[in-house]
Design a protein around this motif. Structure first.
Motif, PDB file in Angstrom:
ATOM      1  N   ASP A  93      46.274  39.520  25.570  1.00  0.00           N
ATOM      2  CA  ASP A  93      45.841  40.526  26.635  1.00  0.00           C
ATOM      3  C   ASP A  93      44.613  39.765  27.396  1.00  0.00           C
ATOM      4  O   ASP A  93      44.960  39.718  28.671  1.00  0.00           O
ATOM      5  N   PHE A  94      43.857  39.375  26.747  1.00  0.00           N
ATOM      6  CA  PHE A  94      42.600  38.878  27.239  1.00  0.00           C
ATOM      7  C   PHE A  94      43.055  37.677  28.378  1.00  0.00           C
ATOM      8  O   PHE A  94      42.688  37.703  29.484  1.00  0.00           O
ATOM      9  N   MET A  95      43.840  36.711  27.776  1.00  0.00           N
ATOM     10  CA  MET A  95      44.164  35.615  28.400  1.00  0.00           C
ATOM     11  C   MET A  95      45.257  35.911  29.758  1.00  0.00           C
ATOM     12  O   MET A  95      44.807  35.236  30.611  1.00  0.00           O
ATOM     13  N   GLU A  96      46.092  37.052  29.458  1.00  0.00           N
ATOM     14  CA  GLU A  96      46.662  37.592  30.572  1.00  0.00           C
ATOM     15  C   GLU A  96      46.000  38.125  31.635  1.00  0.00           C
ATOM     16  O   GLU A  96      46.531  38.065  32.756  1.00  0.00           O
ATOM     17  N   LEU A  97      44.945  38.863  31.281  1.00  0.00           N
ATOM     18  CA  LEU A  97      44.094  39.563  32.517  1.00  0.00           C
ATOM     19  C   LEU A  97      43.396  38.289  33.011  1.00  0.00           C
ATOM     20  O   LEU A  97      43.271  38.828  34.372  1.00  0.00           O
ATOM     21  N   ASN A  98      43.139  37.499  32.336  1.00  0.00           N
ATOM     22  CA  ASN A  98      42.312  36.371  32.959  1.00  0.00           C
ATOM     23  C   ASN A  98      43.406  35.482  34.218  1.00  0.00           C
ATOM     24  O   ASN A  98      43.008  35.475  35.174  1.00  0.00           O
ATOM     25  N   ARG A  99      44.412  35.476  33.780  1.00  0.00           N
ATOM     26  CA  ARG A  99      45.631  34.673  34.669  1.00  0.00           C
ATOM     27  C   ARG A  99      45.986  35.718  35.776  1.00  0.00           C
ATOM     28  O   ARG A  99      45.888  35.127  36.795  1.00  0.00           O
ATOM     29  N   ARG A 100      46.031  37.084  35.334  1.00  0.00           N
ATOM     30  CA  ARG A 100      46.490  37.991  36.418  1.00  0.00           C
ATOM     31  C   ARG A 100      45.372  38.374  37.389  1.00  0.00           C
ATOM     32  O   ARG A 100      45.730  38.414  38.821  1.00  0.00           O
ATOM     33  N   TYR A 101      44.109  38.681  36.850  1.00  0.00           N
ATOM     34  CA  TYR A 101      43.157  39.229  37.863  1.00  0.00           C
ATOM     35  C   TYR A 101      42.003  38.394  37.672  1.00  0.00           C
ATOM     36  O   TYR A 101      40.933  38.869  38.352  1.00  0.00           O
ATOM     37  N   GLY A 102      41.771  37.269  37.195  1.00  0.00           N
ATOM     38  CA  GLY A 102      40.526  36.464  36.833  1.00  0.00           C
ATOM     39  C   GLY A 102      39.660  37.282  36.131  1.00  0.00           C
ATOM     40  O   GLY A 102      38.487  36.960  36.203  1.00  0.00           O
ATOM     41  N   CYS A 103      39.955  37.959  34.969  1.00  0.00           N
ATOM     42  CA  CYS A 103      38.971  38.712  34.088  1.00  0.00           C
ATOM     43  C   CYS A 103      38.291  37.705  33.509  1.00  0.00           C
ATOM     44  O   CYS A 103      38.612  36.868  32.739  1.00  0.00           O
ATOM     45  N   TRP A 141      34.654  42.703  17.515  1.00  0.00           N
ATOM     46  CA  TRP A 141      33.852  41.250  17.928  1.00  0.00           C
ATOM     47  C   TRP A 141      35.240  40.205  17.452  1.00  0.00           C
ATOM     48  O   TRP A 141      35.185  39.315  18.112  1.00  0.00           O
ATOM     49  N   GLY A 142      35.753  40.451  16.343  1.00  0.00           N
ATOM     50  CA  GLY A 142      36.731  39.276  15.851  1.00  0.00           C
ATOM     51  C   GLY A 142      37.693  39.320  16.856  1.00  0.00           C
ATOM     52  O   GLY A 142      38.296  38.176  17.227  1.00  0.00           O
ATOM     53  N   ASN A 143      38.264  40.422  17.124  1.00  0.00           N
ATOM     54  CA  ASN A 143      39.500  40.317  18.132  1.00  0.00           C
ATOM     55  C   ASN A 143      39.085  39.837  19.317  1.00  0.00           C
ATOM     56  O   ASN A 143      39.840  38.982  20.143  1.00  0.00           O
ATOM     57  N   ILE A 144      37.815  40.104  19.969  1.00  0.00           N
ATOM     58  CA  ILE A 144      37.346  39.455  21.344  1.00  0.00           C
ATOM     59  C   ILE A 144      36.953  37.981  21.165  1.00  0.00           C
ATOM     60  O   ILE A 144      37.561  37.195  22.209  1.00  0.00           O
ATOM     61  N   VAL A 145      36.476  37.506  19.966  1.00  0.00           N
ATOM     62  CA  VAL A 145      36.335  36.108  20.014  1.00  0.00           C
ATOM     63  C   VAL A 145      37.819  35.435  19.963  1.00  0.00           C
ATOM     64  O   VAL A 145      37.655  34.097  20.689  1.00  0.00           O
ATOM     65  N   ASN A 146      38.641  35.999  19.332  1.00  0.00           N
ATOM     66  CA  ASN A 146      39.845  35.442  19.432  1.00  0.00           C
ATOM     67  C   ASN A 146      40.653  35.373  20.707  1.00  0.00           C
ATOM     68  O   ASN A 146      41.100  34.131  21.155  1.00  0.00           O
ATOM     69  N   GLY A 147      40.182  36.057  21.610  1.00  0.00           N
ATOM     70  CA  GLY A 147      40.832  36.012  23.129  1.00  0.00           C
ATOM     71  C   GLY A 147      40.224  34.995  23.829  1.00  0.00           C
ATOM     72  O   GLY A 147      40.654  34.330  24.682  1.00  0.00           O
ATOM     73  N   VAL A 148      38.656  34.774  23.485  1.00  0.00           N
ATOM     74  CA  VAL A 148      37.987  33.863  24.327  1.00  0.00           C
ATOM     75  C   VAL A 148      38.426  32.566  23.578  1.00  0.00           C
ATOM     76  O   VAL A 148      38.805  31.438  24.618  1.00  0.00           O
ATOM     77  N   ASP A 149      38.723  32.318  22.550  1.00  0.00           N
ATOM     78  CA  ASP A 149      39.211  30.970  22.076  1.00  0.00           C
ATOM     79  C   ASP A 149      40.564  30.698  22.339  1.00  0.00           C
ATOM     80  O   ASP A 149      40.873  29.470  22.974  1.00  0.00           O
TER      81      ASP A 149
END
Length: 416
Positions: A184-194, A204-212
Motif C-alpha cells: 500500500d505504501f509503495m503504491e501510494l508513493n507511486r500514485r500520489y507521491g506519499c 511500526w513493523g508494518n510501516i518499516v516494511n513499507g519504507v524498505d
C-alpha cells in the motif's frame, strides 16, 4: 530526544505528545519544511464507525493539513479481507464485500469534521486499497514483491512474535497482512507521491516494511512516524468505556454520551488529552491539567466541550453541557439523554429492571446489571433500586423513567 524541528508539523507532533518513533526525524522534518508533504494513515473497515481509539490518528491527519501537508485517508477495502494480526490474540472474523463497503460508508462520516477534502494541493483525499489489491496476480505478486521479504525478519516483529510466543495460531492469511500494507505504501508513493505513513506504535513493523519495500522496488525514500499506543492513567485501553466502544458516529454513540465520556476523564489524564485531542495552546493545556481538587472538573468540561465541538459541532457540545448541568446540578431529566423507546405491548406483563438497564446501554449484560443493582449502584428516578425482580408497566411510564448507573451515567425510558 533533543532534536529541534524546523517544520510546524514535526514541532506539533513532538510538543503535543503525538510522536513515539520516526524512521528519520531530520530528513522528514526537512521535507515538511521544504513543501507540501502527502502523508497517509490506513483504517480497516471492521465496523460501521471508528471509535475514540482512532481519534489520535485522525488528529494527526488534521494537524498534517493545518501545517501545510496533504492528508491521505486510506480505507482498507482490500486489507480488511485479511485482517491485521498486530497484537491480536485471535483471527478477525472475515467480512463480505457488502459488509466492508457498508462499513466504509459509515466510517467516511467521521473524517469530514476534521479534514477538508478536495482537489487542491493541500486538500485531503480518501482512497481505497481495494483499487489495487483486488486485482493483484498472485504469482506475479510473489515474484515481484514477496521476494523482498525475509520470513526470519517478519517473525522477529513484536506484533507477530507475541502471538507465536503465546502459542496462538497465526494463519498464513494474516501473515500476508504486513506485505500488503507495505505494498500500500509503495503504491501510494507511486500514485500520489506519499512520503510518510503514520500510525500507532503497534504498526511500526508494518510501516518499516513499507519504507524498505519502496526503497528496494522503486528506489524512493519514504518515512514512517508512529504515535504512542494510548492507555488511560489507570491502565485502560483508550476508546473503551464501561459500556463498550466509544464510537465516533452519532447514530452509534450520541453526542451527549461522547461529551460525558470526556467529562469523566481521570484527573491525571486531563492535560495530556487536552494536548492530543484539542487545539488549545500548550500553555493553556498545561495550566488546565495542573488544576487540583474541584477545579480540575472545570478543565474536564473544557476538554469535553472542545473535543465534542470538533466532532459534532459547537451546538451539540453546548447542548450536552446544558443537559449535564440539568441532570447533575439541578436534578432534572435533561432533553438530550440517551433514550430507549418501549412499545405499550411490551409492558403488558411489565419490563424488568435488569432488561431496562441492558437495553439502555447502562450495563453490558444482565449479569452486570444484577451486580450493579445488588451493589446499590442503580437508580430509577433518582431512587436506589435493590430488587432485581422489579418490573415496570405502562402506568409507570406516563412520564419518562430516568435510569442512573453509578453517579454519572444516565438514560431515559419512554413510552413510544
Amino acid at each position: 530526544m533533543t532534536y529541534h524541528p524546523k517544520s510546524d508539523f514535526m514541532r506539533v507532533m513532538m510538543t503535543r505528545g503525538f510522536l513515539a518513533d520516526c524512521t528519520d526525524y531530520q530528513a522528514l522534518d526537512e521535507a515538511f519544511a521544504a513543501g507540501v508533504v502527502p502523508g497517509y494513515i490506513g483504517f480497516d473497515a471492521t465496523a460501521r464507525s471508528l471509535h475514540v481509539g482512532s481519534l489520535i490518528q485522525i488528529m494527526m491527519l488534521r494537524w498534517l493539513q493545518k501545517c501545510g501537508g496533504k492528508p491521505i485517508v486510506l480505507m482498507g477495502g482490500g486489507t480488511t479481507k485479511i485482517g491485521d494480526p498486530s497484537f491480536r490474540a485471535d483471527e478477525r472474523p472475515l467480512l463480505t464485500d457488502d459488509q466492508i463497503n457498508d462499513n466504509i460508508a459509515g466510517i467516511k462520516r467521521a473524517f469530514s469534521p476534521y479534514v477538508s477534502f478536495g482537489d487542491g494541493p493541500n486538500d485531503a483525499i480518501m482512497v481505497n486499497n481495494a483499487e489495487w489489491l483486488d486485482s493483484l496476480n498472485y504469482i506475479a505478486f510473489l515474484r515481484d514483491i514477496g521476494r523482498h521479504f525475509s520470513v526470519n525478519r517478519m517473525l522477529s516483529f513484536e506484533s507477530v512474535k507475541s502471538r507465536l510466543d503465546r502459542e496462538q495460531s497465526l494463519s498464513f492469511l494474516e501473515f500476508n497482512y504486513m506485505i500488503l500494507q507495505a505494498y500500500d505504501f509503495m503504491e501510494l508513493n507511486r500514485r500520489y507521491g506519499c512520503l510518510v505513513q503514520m500510525g500507532g506504535s503497534d504498526q511500526w513493523g508494518n510501516i518499516v516494511n513499507g519504507v524498505d519495500l519502496t526503497r528496494r522496488v522503486i528506489d524512493h525514500e519514504v518515512f514512517g512516524l508512529t504515535s504512542p499506543l494510548l492507555t488511560t492513567s489507570d491502565g485502560k485501553k483508550m476508546g473503551k468505556s464501561q459500556n463498550g466502544a466509544v464510537w465516533l458516529n452519532a447514530d452509534m454513540y450520541s453526542p451527549y454520551e461522547f461529551w460525558q465520556f470526556w467529562r469523566n476523564t481521570t484527573d491525571a489524564d486531563v492535560g495530556r488529552f487536552l494536548k492530543l485531542y484539542t487545539e488549545l495552546p500548550l500553555e493553556e493545556c498545561d495550566r488546565l491539567g495542573a488544576l487540583q481538587g474541584a477545579e480540575i472538573n472545570a478543565a474536564k468540561i473544557v476538554l469535553a466541550n472542545a473535543v465534542t465541538s470538533l466532532l459534532h459541532g459547537a451546538d451539540a457540545a453546548a447542548t450536552a453541557e446544558a443537559t449535564a448541568r440539568q441532570v447533575f446540578e439541578q436534578g432534572g431529566v435533561g432533553d438530550d439523554l440517551p433514550t430507549v423507546i418501549v412499545a405499550e405491548s411490551e409492558l403488558l406483563e411489565g419490563l424488568g429492571i435488569v432488561q431496562l438497564f441492558v437495553r439502555a446501554g447502562l450495563s453490558p449484560s444482565g449479569k452486570e446489571a444484577k451486580r450493579l443493582i445488588a451493589e446499590g449502584g442503580a437508580k430509577v428516578n433518582d431512587e436506589i433500586v435493590t430488587d432485581t425482580g422489579t418490573r415496570y408497566g405502562a402506568d409507570d411510564l406516563t412520564t419518562p423513567l430516568k435510569l442512573t448507573a453509578g453517579k454519572k451515567r444516565h438514560a431515559l425510558v419512554s413510552l413510544g
